[in-house]
Design an enzyme around this catalytic site. Structure first.
Site, PDB file in Angstrom:
ATOM      1  N   ARG A 126       0.816  -1.205   0.000  1.00 19.61           N
ATOM      2  CA  ARG A 126       0.000   0.000   0.000  1.00 19.61           C
ATOM      3  C   ARG A 126       0.853   1.260   0.000  1.00 19.61           C
ATOM      4  O   ARG A 126       0.542   2.239  -0.654  1.00 19.61           O
ATOM      5  CB  ARG A 126      -0.931   0.022   1.208  1.00 19.61           C
ATOM      6  N   TYR A 127       1.917   1.228   0.776  1.00 20.59           N
ATOM      7  CA  TYR A 127       2.781   2.403   0.902  1.00 20.59           C
ATOM      8  C   TYR A 127       3.953   2.262  -0.078  1.00 20.59           C
ATOM      9  O   TYR A 127       4.336   1.157  -0.437  1.00 20.59           O
ATOM     10  CB  TYR A 127       3.312   2.493   2.324  1.00 20.59           C
ATOM     11  N   ARG A 130       7.283   0.177   1.599  1.00 21.76           N
ATOM     12  CA  ARG A 130       7.220  -0.938   2.543  1.00 21.76           C
ATOM     13  C   ARG A 130       6.012  -1.818   2.261  1.00 21.76           C
ATOM     14  O   ARG A 130       5.018  -1.347   1.709  1.00 21.76           O
ATOM     15  CB  ARG A 130       7.202  -0.439   3.989  1.00 21.76           C
ATOM     16  N   CYS A 139      -2.839 -18.098  14.706  1.00 21.20           N
ATOM     17  CA  CYS A 139      -2.363 -17.347  15.869  1.00 21.20           C
ATOM     18  C   CYS A 139      -2.405 -18.262  17.081  1.00 21.20           C
ATOM     19  O   CYS A 139      -3.083 -19.291  17.074  1.00 21.20           O
ATOM     20  CB  CYS A 139      -3.257 -16.142  16.133  1.00 21.20           C
ATOM     21  N   CYS A 143      -8.080 -13.110  18.742  1.00 17.81           N
ATOM     22  CA  CYS A 143      -8.671 -11.892  19.286  1.00 17.81           C
ATOM     23  C   CYS A 143     -10.015 -11.690  18.607  1.00 17.81           C
ATOM     24  O   CYS A 143     -10.086 -11.707  17.371  1.00 17.81           O
ATOM     25  CB  CYS A 143      -7.783 -10.687  18.981  1.00 17.81           C
ATOM     26  N   CYS A 146     -10.227  -9.178  15.656  1.00 17.97           N
ATOM     27  CA  CYS A 146      -9.107  -9.227  14.698  1.00 17.97           C
ATOM     28  C   CYS A 146      -9.464  -8.534  13.388  1.00 17.97           C
ATOM     29  O   CYS A 146     -10.475  -8.845  12.765  1.00 17.97           O
ATOM     30  CB  CYS A 146      -8.726 -10.667  14.410  1.00 17.97           C
ATOM     31  N   ARG A 148      -8.113  -8.944  10.640  1.00 14.83           N
ATOM     32  CA  ARG A 148      -8.046  -9.895   9.510  1.00 14.83           C
ATOM     33  C   ARG A 148      -8.870 -11.137   9.775  1.00 14.83           C
ATOM     34  O   ARG A 148      -8.558 -12.218   9.311  1.00 14.83           O
ATOM     35  CB  ARG A 148      -6.594 -10.287   9.226  1.00 14.83           C
ATOM     36  N   ASP A 307     -10.897  -1.044  13.735  1.00 14.75           N
ATOM     37  CA  ASP A 307     -11.370  -1.102  12.358  1.00 14.75           C
ATOM     38  C   ASP A 307     -12.835  -1.527  12.328  1.00 14.75           C
ATOM     39  O   ASP A 307     -13.335  -2.141  13.270  1.00 14.75           O
ATOM     40  CB  ASP A 307     -10.520  -2.086  11.557  1.00 14.75           C
ATOM     41  N   ASP A 344      -7.032   3.518  10.808  1.00 15.16           N
ATOM     42  CA  ASP A 344      -6.702   2.936   9.510  1.00 15.16           C
ATOM     43  C   ASP A 344      -7.908   3.241   8.627  1.00 15.16           C
ATOM     44  O   ASP A 344      -9.019   2.738   8.870  1.00 15.16           O
ATOM     45  CB  ASP A 344      -6.453   1.425   9.644  1.00 15.16           C
ATOM     46  N   LYS A 351      -2.909   4.303   7.501  1.00 17.39           N
ATOM     47  CA  LYS A 351      -3.034   4.817   8.865  1.00 17.39           C
ATOM     48  C   LYS A 351      -2.983   6.339   8.873  1.00 17.39           C
ATOM     49  O   LYS A 351      -2.080   6.933   8.301  1.00 17.39           O
ATOM     50  CB  LYS A 351      -1.880   4.276   9.714  1.00 17.39           C
TER      51      LYS A 351
HETATM   52  C1  PLP Z   1       0.545  -0.766   9.067  1.00 12.89           C
HETATM   53  C2  PLP Z   1       0.977  -1.132   7.744  1.00 12.89           C
HETATM   54  C3  PLP Z   1       2.316  -0.989   7.368  1.00 12.89           C
HETATM   55  C4  PLP Z   1       3.364  -0.423   8.311  1.00 12.89           C
HETATM   56  O1  PLP Z   1       3.082   0.901   8.615  1.00 12.89           O
HETATM   57  P1  PLP Z   1       4.049   1.760   9.573  1.00 12.89           P
HETATM   58  O2  PLP Z   1       3.310   3.035   9.814  1.00 12.89           O
HETATM   59  O3  PLP Z   1       5.325   1.946   8.816  1.00 12.89           O
HETATM   60  O4  PLP Z   1       4.258   0.955  10.818  1.00 12.89           O
HETATM   61  C5  PLP Z   1       2.657  -1.335   6.091  1.00 12.89           C
HETATM   62  N1  PLP Z   1       1.757  -1.808   5.225  1.00 12.89           N
HETATM   63  C6  PLP Z   1       0.457  -1.945   5.546  1.00 12.89           C
HETATM   64  C7  PLP Z   1      -0.492  -2.452   4.535  1.00 12.89           C
HETATM   65  C8  PLP Z   1       0.030  -1.628   6.828  1.00 12.89           C
HETATM   66  O5  PLP Z   1      -1.256  -1.795   7.170  1.00 12.89           O
HETATM   67  S1  SF4 Z   2      -5.246  -9.439  16.136  1.00 14.22           S
HETATM   68 FE1  SF4 Z   2      -5.677 -11.124  14.698  1.00 14.22          FE
HETATM   69  S2  SF4 Z   2      -3.712 -11.572  13.747  1.00 14.22           S
HETATM   70 FE2  SF4 Z   2      -3.267 -10.421  15.631  1.00 14.22          FE
HETATM   71  S3  SF4 Z   2      -2.962 -11.989  17.202  1.00 14.22           S
HETATM   72 FE3  SF4 Z   2      -5.099 -11.364  17.296  1.00 14.22          FE
HETATM   73  S4  SF4 Z   2      -6.158 -12.879  16.013  1.00 14.22           S
HETATM   74 FE4  SF4 Z   2      -3.990 -12.978  15.471  1.00 14.22          FE
END
Ligand code: PLP
Ligand code: SF4
Length: 396
Positions: A126-127, A130, A139, A143, A146, A148, A307, A344, A351
């Protein structure tokens, strides 16, 4: 000067090694073995009811969780639950509730729009510089909020189909990527050897400067942070780890030792918390958490507004609460302990920092700011023509 607030009841470090587990004595060798912890996770209604009296909302939540996000709780984490407190902040994080089946119109399966930013299955780019590399869908515990949950645990409809070889090829070609964040799921559930294969492949790419791992294993399963794991990780520096703790009670003596082993291996540690209703949505709890994190050599990194995950509204606190907490920390306590509060952006904007307003007015001449106690100050910009006012509040 205000007097310091009284200490939070969970600010002290306590051991949660058990005297018993399911009413029988457990040898410390077993308890301290991460494989025993994983094998003995609580993952069924019957196991849960052996230990806890459930509310009807929880009982139904557990029954329904099988089709969305599985339940699993390590004995270590389970032992943090206050048995007779239905509102226990640990309990709310890992025991499903029937409210998870309630969805509102704002909620999304993929709240951060990750799937749309995947050039290769399992890799979110996305960025500009990185990437987020989702290496597993498993996991140590799950959670309930979560972000995801659509892919994590294997219970839902969607599967994570990470393509490792295609990811390595993509990263070899994309020399603009200098930072790879391993996440999932939890990368520290892999064996040392499997994790090392990934880290060494990434380290072999010269343009990748910085590696990091996002993991809740130090909190859910501190036994996994073995000396052998730490020795392996230290070969891949600079390597940072972001852990995920939400409540001060999660920081036990065992967790502090596990985090200490990582820090001793030269791994800088950050923490990402999620603002959770009934768990940490008050200043006293958050202050105790961030202070304990510093004592564990962990720097609070992000505080996330939750989220818009499907079925999470019972755990969501308002943005105003997050701002209020940050305002109550900034200036009042150690700057290192104050995380950045972020949202986010729904749908995939990344973010976005959300801060209390300290800049009250800004023009070419001056900036009017307020400090943590609410006093107003004037900062003249370079080339300001008029002298600073003795009464800066009068500008407002
Ligand atoms: C959070 C995130 C990152 C890392 O973001 P930082 O602000 O550098 O910690 C990179 N890619 C994605 C898709 C993210 O959600
Ligand atoms: S937030 Fe989601 S990915 Fe992170 S530890 Fe909890 S269940 Fe696993």
């Amino acid at each position: 000067m205000q007097p310091p607030p009284p200490p939070h009841p969970d600010k002290a470090f306590r051991s949660h090694a058990p005297g018993y587990w399911r009413d029988r004595a457990i040898a410390p060798e077993q308890w301290n073995d991460h494989l025993w912890q994983l094998k003995n996770r609580i993952s069924t209604l019957a196991q849960l009811e052996e230990h806890l009296e459930l509310a009807p909302e929880e009982r139904n939540g557990v029954i329904l969780s099988g089709t969305k996000l599985a339940m699993a709780i390590t004995p270590h984490f389970f032992n943090l639950i206050e048995r007779d407190n239905p509102d226990c902040p640990i309990r709310r994080q890992v025991i499903p509730r029937v409210e998870e089946t309630l969805e509102n119109v704002h909620e999304l399966a993929d709240p951060c729009g990750e799937d749309a930013h995947m050039p290769v299955p399992g890799l979110v780019h996305r960025y500009p510089d990185r990437v987020l590399f989702l290496v597993t869908d498993r996991c140590a515990s799950y959670c309930r909020y979560c972000t995801r949950s659509r892919v994590v645990s294997g219970a839902g409809e969607q599967e994570l189909e990470t393509d490792f070889e295609a990811t390595y090829r993509y990263l070899e070609e994309h020399t603009e990527v200098r930072d790879v964040l391993l996440s999932g799921g939890d990368p520290l559930l892999f064996s040392d050897a499997k994790l090392e294969r990934i880290l060494s492949r990434l380290r072999a790419m010269e343009h990748i400067e910085f590696l990091r791992i996002g993991s809740r294993v130090p909190l859910f399963l501190p036994q996994r942070i073995t000396p052998a794991l730490c020795e392996m990780l230290r070969k891949y520096h600079p390597l940072f780890i972001s852990v995920h703790a939400n409540h001060p009670r999660e920081l036990t003596t065992e967790v502090r030792e596990a985090l200490g082993r990582l820090a001793d291996a030269g791994v800088p540690l950050g923490n990402q918390s999620v603002l959770l209703r009934g768990v940490n949505d008050d200043l006293d709890t958050m202050r105790a958490l961030v202070h304990k994190l510093l004592m564990c050599r962990v720097r609070p990194y992000y505080l996330y507004q939750m989220d818009l995950i499907r079925g999470s509204s019972h755990l969501r606190a308002p943005v105003a609460k997050g701002i209020e907490i940050i305002q109550g920390l900034r200036g009042h306590t150690t700057g290192y302990s104050v995380p950045q509060f972020v949202i986010d952006a729904p749908g995939g904007g990344g973010k976005v920092p959300v801060n209390p307003d300290y800049v009250l007015q800004r023009n070419d001449e001056r900036v009017l700011i307020r400090n943590y106690e609410g006093e107003i100050f004037e900062y003249p910009e370079p080339g300001a023509k008029s002298a600073p006012s003795p009464e800066p509040a009068a500008y407002l």
